[in-house]
Design a protein around this motif. Structure first.
Motif, PDB file in Angstrom:
ATOM      1  N   GLU A   1      -5.693   3.712   6.591  1.00 34.80           N
ATOM      2  CA  GLU A   1      -6.612   2.572   6.694  1.00 34.80           C
ATOM      3  C   GLU A   1      -7.394   2.381   5.397  1.00 34.80           C
ATOM      4  N   ASN A   2      -7.829   3.491   4.764  1.00 33.09           N
ATOM      5  CA  ASN A   2      -8.598   3.405   3.511  1.00 33.09           C
ATOM      6  C   ASN A   2      -7.793   2.776   2.388  1.00 33.09           C
ATOM      7  N   SER A   3      -6.464   2.930   2.423  1.00 29.15           N
ATOM      8  CA  SER A   3      -5.632   2.372   1.363  1.00 29.15           C
ATOM      9  C   SER A   3      -5.495   0.858   1.485  1.00 29.15           C
ATOM     10  N   ILE A   4      -5.751   0.330   2.692  1.00 29.22           N
ATOM     11  CA  ILE A   4      -5.619  -1.110   2.927  1.00 29.22           C
ATOM     12  C   ILE A   4      -6.985  -1.784   2.936  1.00 29.22           C
ATOM     13  N   GLY A   5      -7.954  -1.141   3.565  1.00 27.41           N
ATOM     14  CA  GLY A   5      -9.291  -1.712   3.658  1.00 27.41           C
ATOM     15  C   GLY A   5      -9.862  -1.476   5.042  1.00 27.41           C
TER      16      GLY A   5
ATOM     17  N   SER B   1       0.835  -1.204   0.000  1.00 23.57           N
ATOM     18  CA  SER B   1       0.000   0.000   0.000  1.00 23.57           C
ATOM     19  C   SER B   1       0.869   1.253   0.000  1.00 23.57           C
ATOM     20  N   MET B   2       1.898   1.255   0.832  1.00 28.02           N
ATOM     21  CA  MET B   2       2.799   2.410   0.909  1.00 28.02           C
ATOM     22  C   MET B   2       3.599   2.560  -0.389  1.00 28.02           C
ATOM     23  N   GLU B   3       4.002   1.434  -0.960  1.00 28.16           N
ATOM     24  CA  GLU B   3       4.799   1.480  -2.193  1.00 28.16           C
ATOM     25  C   GLU B   3       3.975   2.066  -3.351  1.00 28.16           C
ATOM     26  N   ILE B   4       2.688   1.720  -3.394  1.00 31.26           N
ATOM     27  CA  ILE B   4       1.824   2.205  -4.469  1.00 31.26           C
ATOM     28  C   ILE B   4       1.511   3.692  -4.301  1.00 31.26           C
ATOM     29  N   TRP B   5       1.153   4.098  -3.080  1.00 28.38           N
ATOM     30  CA  TRP B   5       0.702   5.474  -2.872  1.00 28.38           C
ATOM     31  C   TRP B   5       1.825   6.457  -2.604  1.00 28.38           C
ATOM     32  N   ARG B   6       3.002   6.000  -2.170  1.00 30.98           N
ATOM     33  CA  ARG B   6       4.183   6.846  -1.916  1.00 30.98           C
ATOM     34  C   ARG B   6       3.978   7.835  -0.769  1.00 30.98           C
ATOM     35  N   LYS B   7       2.823   8.447  -0.714  1.00 35.43           N
ATOM     36  CA  LYS B   7       2.552   9.431   0.334  1.00 35.43           C
ATOM     37  C   LYS B   7       1.089   9.302   0.739  1.00 35.43           C
ATOM     38  N   ILE B   8       0.847   9.012   2.011  1.00 39.12           N
ATOM     39  CA  ILE B   8      -0.525   8.832   2.490  1.00 39.12           C
ATOM     40  C   ILE B   8      -0.723   9.633   3.768  1.00 39.12           C
TER      41      ILE B   8
ATOM     42  N   PHE C   1       6.785   7.114   1.649  1.00 46.06           N
ATOM     43  CA  PHE C   1       7.506   5.877   1.318  1.00 46.06           C
ATOM     44  C   PHE C   1       8.970   6.223   1.061  1.00 46.06           C
ATOM     45  N   ILE C   2       9.887   5.510   1.702  1.00 49.37           N
ATOM     46  CA  ILE C   2      11.320   5.765   1.485  1.00 49.37           C
ATOM     47  C   ILE C   2      11.901   4.693   0.567  1.00 49.37           C
ATOM     48  N   LYS C   3      11.750   3.440   0.960  1.00 51.27           N
ATOM     49  CA  LYS C   3      12.307   2.343   0.158  1.00 51.27           C
ATOM     50  C   LYS C   3      11.532   1.060   0.419  1.00 51.27           C
ATOM     51  N   PRO C   4      11.590   0.090  -0.507  1.00 52.94           N
ATOM     52  CA  PRO C   4      10.871  -1.172  -0.308  1.00 52.94           C
ATOM     53  C   PRO C   4      11.485  -1.995   0.825  1.00 52.94           C
ATOM     54  N   LYS C   5      10.684  -2.859   1.417  1.00 53.39           N
ATOM     55  CA  LYS C   5      11.156  -3.746   2.476  1.00 53.39           C
ATOM     56  C   LYS C   5      12.179  -4.708   1.900  1.00 53.39           C
TER      57      LYS C   5
ATOM     58  N   TYR D   1      11.536   2.253   6.377  1.00 53.95           N
ATOM     59  CA  TYR D   1      10.850   2.048   5.095  1.00 53.95           C
ATOM     60  C   TYR D   1       9.874   3.181   4.788  1.00 53.95           C
ATOM     61  N   PHE D   2       9.323   3.805   5.837  1.00 54.10           N
ATOM     62  CA  PHE D   2       8.431   4.955   5.686  1.00 54.10           C
ATOM     63  C   PHE D   2       8.919   6.047   6.628  1.00 54.10           C
ATOM     64  N   LYS D   3       8.476   7.268   6.385  1.00 53.73           N
ATOM     65  CA  LYS D   3       8.853   8.373   7.263  1.00 53.73           C
ATOM     66  C   LYS D   3       7.664   9.302   7.408  1.00 53.73           C
ATOM     67  N   LYS D   4       7.422   9.784   8.605  1.00 52.27           N
ATOM     68  CA  LYS D   4       6.305  10.697   8.843  1.00 52.27           C
ATOM     69  C   LYS D   4       6.833  12.125   8.780  1.00 52.27           C
ATOM     70  N   ASP D   5       6.196  12.975   7.969  1.00 50.85           N
ATOM     71  CA  ASP D   5       6.654  14.363   7.851  1.00 50.85           C
ATOM     72  C   ASP D   5       5.877  15.278   8.806  1.00 50.85           C
ATOM     73  N   LYS D   6       6.208  16.572   8.786  1.00 49.36           N
ATOM     74  CA  LYS D   6       5.588  17.524   9.719  1.00 49.36           C
ATOM     75  C   LYS D   6       4.107  17.734   9.463  1.00 49.36           C
ATOM     76  N   ASN D   7       3.625  17.417   8.243  1.00 53.58           N
ATOM     77  CA  ASN D   7       2.201  17.567   7.902  1.00 53.58           C
ATOM     78  C   ASN D   7       1.387  16.312   8.214  1.00 53.58           C
ATOM     79  N   ASN D   8       1.973  15.390   8.977  1.00 50.13           N
ATOM     80  CA  ASN D   8       1.307  14.150   9.389  1.00 50.13           C
ATOM     81  C   ASN D   8       1.018  13.211   8.216  1.00 50.13           C
ATOM     82  N   ASN D   9       1.917  13.204   7.220  1.00 54.82           N
ATOM     83  CA  ASN D   9       1.816  12.278   6.090  1.00 54.82           C
ATOM     84  C   ASN D   9       2.868  11.189   6.244  1.00 54.82           C
TER      85      ASN D   9
END
Length: 139
Positions: free
Chosen positions: A71-75, A58-65, A107-111, A96-104
């Motif tokens: 939850e909506n991206s997974i189900g 889900s993270m790899e597809i959307w890059r930024k969530i 995606f950094i890199k694949p597992k 693998y993911f990073k949270k930015d200051k805007n609460n997003n």
């Protein structure tokens, strides 16, 4: 929303009519495995892999969530799954993911999982197809 998965095993059987070995796929019974019961449900070992895959893909597809739309991206998720998702994101934060200051979540890199083809990075074409399909069914 964890899928129910059955175990199947490929068995080599000698066919007396053909006089050669053939392969048959037969179901394996869960009673053969020692399963722990967690929260009144058997903790089946492959569910965690499926769950991990759903999150990482889900993270790899959307890059930024945005955190509230993850939850909506997974189900649709149960309360236990929501807690598990929070834990999974927290553990992978900065790796693998990073949270930015805007609460997003970004995606950094694949597992990195050796010997597991399911975690191979998706091609750009596959990512575009997944996005198109999601827009068609989720919007």
């Amino acid at each position: 929303m964890i899928p129910n998965i059955k175990i199947y095993k490929k068995e080599r059987i000698y066919d007396f009519n053909l006089e050669e070995y053939i392969y048959e796929i037969k179901p394996e019974f869960l009673s053969k495995y020692k399963l722990k019961v967690v929260h009144n449900e058997p903790n089946i070992f492959w569910r965690q892999k499926t769950w991990d895959l759903a999150i990482y893909r889900s993270m790899e597809i959307w890059r930024k969530i945005p955190a509230n739309k993850l939850e909506n991206s997974i189900g649709e998720l149960t309360t236990l799954a929501k807690r598990s998702l929070s834990g999974k994101m927290g553990t992978a934060n900065g790796k693998y993911f990073k949270k930015d200051k805007n609460n997003n979540w970004n995606f950094i890199k694949p597992k990195e999982a050796k010997y597991e083809k399911v975690f191979l990075p998706l091609s750009e074409e596959a990512i575009m197809k997944c996005r198109e399909r999601a827009k068609k069914y989720l919007c």
